[in-house]
Design an enzyme around this catalytic site. Structure first.
Site, PDB file in Angstrom:
ATOM      1  N   LYS A  89       0.866  -1.189   0.000  1.00 28.51           N
ATOM      2  CA  LYS A  89       0.000   0.000   0.000  1.00 28.51           C
ATOM      3  C   LYS A  89       0.894   1.228   0.000  1.00 28.51           C
ATOM      4  CE  LYS A  89      -4.441   0.979   0.085  1.00 28.51           C
ATOM      5  NZ  LYS A  89      -5.589   0.212  -0.416  1.00 28.51           N
ATOM      6  N   GLY A 128     -20.249   6.971   2.754  1.00 29.42           N
ATOM      7  CA  GLY A 128     -19.124   7.257   1.844  1.00 29.42           C
ATOM      8  C   GLY A 128     -19.659   7.207   0.435  1.00 29.42           C
ATOM      9  N   GLY A 143     -17.978   7.922  -2.691  1.00 28.57           N
ATOM     10  CA  GLY A 143     -16.942   8.086  -3.699  1.00 28.57           C
ATOM     11  C   GLY A 143     -17.047   6.952  -4.696  1.00 28.57           C
ATOM     12  N   ASN A 144     -15.890   6.457  -5.135  1.00 28.68           N
ATOM     13  CA  ASN A 144     -15.892   5.391  -6.146  1.00 28.68           C
ATOM     14  C   ASN A 144     -16.704   4.183  -5.674  1.00 28.68           C
ATOM     15  OD1 ASN A 144     -14.735   2.674  -6.967  1.00 28.68           O
ATOM     16  ND2 ASN A 144     -13.884   3.962  -8.567  1.00 28.68           N
ATOM     17  N   ALA A 145     -16.343   3.637  -4.506  1.00 29.45           N
ATOM     18  CA  ALA A 145     -17.007   2.415  -4.024  1.00 29.45           C
ATOM     19  C   ALA A 145     -18.485   2.684  -3.712  1.00 29.45           C
ATOM     20  CB  ALA A 145     -16.273   1.891  -2.793  1.00 29.45           C
ATOM     21  N   GLY A 146     -18.764   3.765  -3.002  1.00 33.81           N
ATOM     22  CA  GLY A 146     -20.131   4.052  -2.563  1.00 33.81           C
ATOM     23  C   GLY A 146     -21.080   4.381  -3.707  1.00 33.81           C
TER      24      GLY A 146
END
Ligand code: NAD
Length: 416
Positions: A106, A218, A220-223
């Site tokens: 990471k 959240g 963003g991308n995932a949400g």
């Protein structure tokens, strides 16, 4: 009661519990408690006003026994080395539970991308690669997007790395835009994989997903992709969503496309027409069927776990639940799909992207969805079976499967 919230200490504690369940060899256990290597960098970046700002960044390669390490890169003002260490450990367990031939890593830079111009972000991204590029490569370690990093940032990084090498190296990073060797289906892969897991969980629990209510923390991308794919793949109804500025709620349902358009236009879900305002804390406590944490670590803790009412918690975020809260969710009979299984769709399609880059031939989106579904479903059931066999919660079951595979690779290599 005070609770440990350092993500790396949480990751180590989770491993310790799994090691005890598995009766892991003590040397293997101690070896797997630590990253194999980490690089700390200091970056000088010219800002638009002519000043020079100094940034600090990291890359942690946790374990590469099963293959080149893999893991996202986060740009966040509160980034810490211990967060990066924890995320690199979870990446190691994630690639292993998915049984893809990669290790875990990471990266992160302490910065606030929300106040930086595109030019400043580009210079920061290129500076990061000039320092960290020496330990990256398609056979070494391959970054990808994470919180507040984008396909455009991946493109600048790939370009800088290729300039340093003197030839094109698309496979050194994933999550790239399609014209630069990105994979079809990478954009929504994290949420899609999570929804496949919810589908399998509902089958195990004897529940129908059609009409289930879903709250997403959240956006963003995932949400955002969870908001469109929840209805599309499961027939679920999105009733609440939130971002760093607050949340919105309508028990009759929110239109996901209109909510995404509102967020694009105003920068937040807040004040979405036809909804009530709620706080992030209230969202987690809603009486919904499916709760999707898709923001940051330490959201479900001893402080609020008693109020969590969802039937299924699908962790798209990394580390949203503390170990103490985890135990309570298990006792309450709430079905948790643990982070490094639930959000593994992203790394799985990133792996598909690496494979396509290496042979220079690209698959159609439907092919990617099919392969992702197979991988997620297999991994989900390997974890569900371990949970049953050992009579443990799903997170520990995922650890038992993943740590067993990494430990075996370390032993076969003669490392421990
Ligand atoms: P993102 O930057 O696209 O979105 C993050 C979202 O979280 C934003 O909407 C932001 O406003 C919101 N947020 C930040 N702080 C918040 C808070 N305190 N409360 C509520 N919302 C908050 O990031 P992302 O890529 O969607 O990542 C979200 C989570 O998913 C992270 O934990 C990340 O590690 C994990 N994840 C992402 C991927 C991926 O492919 N993008 C893969 C695996 C795991």
């Amino acid at each position: 009661m005070s609770e440990e919230l350092n993500p790396f200490e949480i990751a180590q504690r989770q491993l310790d519990t799994a090691a005890e369940i598995m009766q892991l060899d003590p040397a293997v256990h101690e070896f797997l408690r630590w990253p194999i290597r980490e690089l700390h960098v200091t970056l000088a970046v010219r800002m638009d006003d002519g000043s020079t700002q100094i940034f600090h960044g990291f890359r942690v390669q946790y374990n590469d026994a099963r293959g080149p390490s893999k893991g996202g890169l986060r740009f966040h003002p509160h980034e810490t080395i211990d967060t990066v260490r924890a995320l690199s450990a979870w990446m190691t367990w994630k690639t292993a539970v998915m049984d893809i031939p990669l290790g875990g890593a990471k990266g992160g830079v302490i910065c606030n991308p929300k106040v930086m111009s595109p030019g400043e972000l580009e210079r920061l991204s290129r500076a990061y690669i000039r320092q960290v590029g020496r330990i990256l490569g398609e056979n070494l370690d391959v970054p990808a997007p994470d919180v507040y990093t984008t396909p455009q940032i991946m493109a600048w990084m790939m370009d800088e790395y290729s300039v340093l090498r003197g030839y094109n190296v698309p496979g050194m990073i994933t999550g790239k835009p399609l014209p630069l060797g990105g994979s079809a289906g990478r954009g929504d892969a994290t949420a899609r994989g999570g929804m496949y897991c919810v589908r399998e969980a509902a089958k195990l629990l004897g529940l129908k997903t059609e009409g289930m209510s879903m709250a997403i923390q959240g956006f963003g991308n995932a949400g955002q992709y969870a908001a469109t794919l929840g209805p599309e793949l499961l027939g679920a109804r999105i009733v609440a969503a939130s971002d760093s500025q607050g949340g919105v709620y309508n028990p009759k349902g929110l239109d996901p496309d209109a909510l995404i358009a509102h967020k694009m236009e105003t920068g937040s879900v807040v004040d979405f027409p036809g909804s009530d305002s709620i706080t992030n804390a209230e969202l987690l406590e809603l009486d919904v069927d499916i709760l999707v944490p898709a923001a940051l670590e330490n959201q479900i803790t001893l402080d609020n776990v008693d109020q969590v009412k969802a039937k299924i918690v699908a962790e798209l975020a990394n580390g949203p639940t503390t170990p103490d809260a985890d135990d309570i969710l298990y006792k309450k009979g709430i079905y948790v799909i643990p982070d490094f299984l639930c959000n593994a769709g992203g790394v799985t399609v990133s792996y598909f992207e690496q494979v396509q880059n290496s042979y220079g031939y690209y698959w159609k989106e439907l092919e990617v969805h099919k392969l992702l579904d197979e991988k997620m479903t297999t991994a989900f059931h390997s974890v569900a079976e371990a949970a049953k066999a050992y009579d443990i919660n799903n997170r520990m079951a995922a650890y038992v499967v993943a740590v067993g595979r990494v430990a075996e690779a370390c032993k076969l290599r003669g490392w421990v």
